[in-house]
Write an enzyme that holds these catalytic residues in place. Structure first.
Site, PDB file in Angstrom:
ATOM      1  CE  LYS A 287      -4.331   1.607   2.000  1.00  0.00           C
ATOM      2  NZ  LYS A 287      -5.474   1.275   3.024  1.00  0.00           N
ATOM      3  CD  GLU A 377     -19.501  -3.509   8.309  1.00  0.00           C
ATOM      4  OE1 GLU A 377     -18.997  -2.602   7.625  1.00  0.00           O
ATOM      5  OE2 GLU A 377     -19.790  -4.733   7.519  1.00  0.00           O
ATOM      6  NE  ARG A 405     -20.985  -3.916   5.093  1.00  0.00           N
ATOM      7  CZ  ARG A 405     -20.541  -4.343   3.783  1.00  0.00           C
ATOM      8  NH1 ARG A 405     -21.203  -3.832   2.594  1.00  0.00           N
ATOM      9  NH2 ARG A 405     -19.866  -5.278   3.854  1.00  0.00           N
TER      10      ARG A 405
END
Length: 637
Positions: A287, A377, A405
């Site tokens: 990243k 979640e 969600r």
């Protein structure tokens, strides 16, 4: 200031333009694409590290695939800047995430190359699989590719999709972009499993030989394919000393490969096009690749750093001339630690947003009492419910848009059992530049209909602290919503005071018109009232604080005194706070003219929060205009 692309990138406005270059030019194109992203984000802001990490993969995919006929789905979309630049949006890229400009995420109506709208994690495999199954049904042989990060792979939906894909016999390629990061560092057993694979020297040596065998598939019959497949699987299992997770789901696993070797990626992708069935390519990337401060520094900071000096890596920060109010998330982060020190029952839970929610403060100070459960979640909510059954009080901090969600878990696992879980909904209301996938527009409406659940919203930092304190004494489910950004109280750390459940307050006495507000947006009403006072208008202002239960005593006072009422909320008008006020009025036989201000029943695009508030008519001037309009009607009558 428009950023000028490099020599080769300047000639690319579509994947067809990219394909005109010989393979030996791809490294230079990657370098120019990476520089273009760095130059633009340093000046205009946006997500950063994720797109730098997939530059080579992006170029390779568009070089090999026949996009947009071949369909490419990016999970979440933080990493799709290179994709956007190569697919005709290079000259608009400076408008990225700006009001009226292009979206920061792939979006179907923006480009034919954006095959699926994204913004929430773990959806790409399901979407790409649906596309692949539809293509097979229609007799098409086009390619379908899902690019998903190892962070998104922790979401349960990704596993559900892989489980289905393994028995679908569809032309699906899953590319696992493995950089050990989501926004914050990844957690959990999957991270450890992928690390084992990528660091096994023996496996990486053997798999190169396996790859050579696989490349000869077309020279032998189907029986030879079957033999090689078994040999390949046996080698992987023996070397890794365990069965391969992906192979156990009937997905052909290839990798790990260097995600920054563009020429090798091109070769691999060309080979994989000729291998039928569902498969997964494991790419190891970094990243922030190619920009040293992002590559070697704090990956969380460089996920979306804002504007910065690209030479020195200094992130620009405004130096205020006077003390500033803190961010609501930081008030939450410090307050939960303060409460937890006084109450051993309090725990903290977040699904992969410890820094975004500021639960990282508690995780650092009380690591045994604060949990990052990964991008999951649903699990976060039911895990919190499990904690609550054992006499604990979990504070489950989830962004409003992501709470959507886990709606079933809120109802089924928390509220039906009346368990004392405290939901802290960060980023409620407009999220700003992230746009409609991240706006927290719906929680007031979808929470206030659930039995046993208290639905509250503080107008300032003091009320947030007091609601958190009060929730620990409530004994049942309790939701507290607050917006992204700063509050209004530089001196915010006040003594805790209990707020009786469902009790609002009078902010300002007035005449003719009452303004009822819920949450932080009430500060706009304060400003509006100050401006209206200069014009001789004197509306009353009530901070209701709760949409469930409503302060009925206060509302009887309002409707007994005022025939003109304005409701203001930074949530959807359909079924939200204003709807609750209208229901009260009808249920109790009152008659009044009520004007509701809030988010209309339409998709509101990205922009700064104040720009979107103004667009929807509930910024300070919008509230003042509503009062002026209703006052004129009153005077005529």
């Amino acid at each position: 200031m428009l950023i000028q692309p490099g020599e080769l990138l300047a000639q690319i406005d579509s994947p067809e333009d990219l394909k005109k270059f010989p393979k030996d030019k791809l490294v230079q194109i990657c370098d120019e694409l990476r520089d273009f992203i760095i130059d633009n984000v340093s000046v205009y802001g946006g997500h950063f590290g994720a797109s730098l990490g997939v530059v080579e993969l992006t170029v390779a995919l568009h070089y090999v695939l026949n996009t947009p006929e071949d369909q490419l789905v990016w999970d979440v979309g933080h990493q799709a800047y290179g994709h956007k630049i190569l697919t005709g949006r290079k000259n608009k890229f400076h408008t990225n995430r700006i009001f009226g400009g292009i979206s920061g995420f792939p979006k179907r109506k923006e480009s034919q190359y954006d095959t699926f709208g994204v913004g929430h994690s773990s959806t790409s495999i399901s979407a790409a699989l649906g596309m692949a199954v539809a293509s097979k049904y229609k007799g098409s042989k086009i390619q379908h590719v899902a690019v998903i990060g190892d962070g998104s792979m922790t979401g349960g939906m990704a596993f559900e999709a892989m489980n289905h894909a393994g028995v679908s016999d569809s032309n699906l390629l899953i590319i696992l972009n493995d950089n050990c990061m989501a926004i914050d560092p990844n957690v959990g057993a999957l991270k450890d499993y992928l690390t084992d694979i990528t660091t096994s020297h023996t496996y990486n040596k053997v798999k190169d030989e396996v790859w050579k065998m696989l490349g000869k598939f077309s020279k032998f019959g189907s029986s030879a394919q079957e033999v090689i497949s078994k040999v390949e699987g046996a080698i992987k299992s023996a070397v890794l000393k365990q069965s391969n997770l992906f192979e156990s789901l009937n997905l052909r696993y290839f990798g790990p490969v260097d995600g920054h070797d563009v020429n090798h990626l091109v070769e691999i992708l060309r080979d994989l096009k000729d291998i039928p069935g569902p498969k997964i390519l494991h790419c190891v990337t970094v990243k922030g690749k190619g920009y040293e401060p992002a590559e070697k520094g704090n990956h969380t900071t460089w996920h979306a750093p804002g504007t910065f000096d690209k030479v020195t890596g200094e992130i620009y920060k405004k130096t205020p001339s006077k003390p500033q109010a803190p961010k609501y998330q930081d008030v939450f982060g410090h307050t939960i630690v303060e409460l937890a020190k006084a109450d051993s029952r309090i725990m903290g839970v977040t699904p992969a947003m410890p820094s975004g929610s500021s639960l990282n403060i508690m995780m650092k100070e009380m690591p045994d009492r604060a949990f990052d459960v990964g991008i999951a979640e649903q699990h976060a909510v039911t895990f919190s419910a499990g904690l609550a059954t054992q006499g604990l009080i979990p504070f489950c901090n989830i962004y409003s848009t992501f709470m959507q969600r886990a709606y079933d878990q809120v109802i089924h696992d928390v509220c039906l059992q009346n368990l004392p879980v405290v939901f802290c909904l960060d980023r409620a209301g407009f999220a700003g530049a992230d746009g409609p996938t991240h706006h927290g527009a719906y929680d007031l409406a979808y929470f206030r209909c659930v039995p046993n659940l208290v639905v509250a919203a503080p107008m300032n930092e003091e009320e947030l602290r007091n609601m958190m304190y009060s929730s620990t004494q409530h004994g049942g489910p309790y939701s507290i919503r607050y917006p992204r950004g700063n509050g209004v109280m530089p001196e915010w750390k006040t003594e805790f005071q209990a707020i009786p459940t469902g009790q609002g307050r009078i902010v300002k006495e007035g005449e003719e018109i009452a303004i009822l507000t819920l949450g932080h947006i009430g500060n706009y009403a304060v400003e509006a009232c100050e401006n209206l006072e200069k014009e001789g208008l004197n509306p009353a202002h009530y901070d209701m604080r709760f949409v469930k239960p409503l302060d009925e005593e206060l509302l009887h006072e309002v409707f007994g005194k005022f025939k003109k009422v304005i409701t203001v909320e930074d949530g959807c008008l359909m079924g939200g706070f204003g709807s609750a006020i209208l229901e009260f009025m009808v249920d109790h036989g009152y008659q009044a003219q009520v004007k509701r201000l809030g988010i209309p029943d339409e998709v509101i695009e990205h922009g700064e929060q104040i720009e979107l508030h103004r667009l929807c008519g509930f910024d300070p001037e919008g509230i003042a205009n509503a009062v002026r309009s209703m006052t004129e009607v009153l005077k005529i009558n």
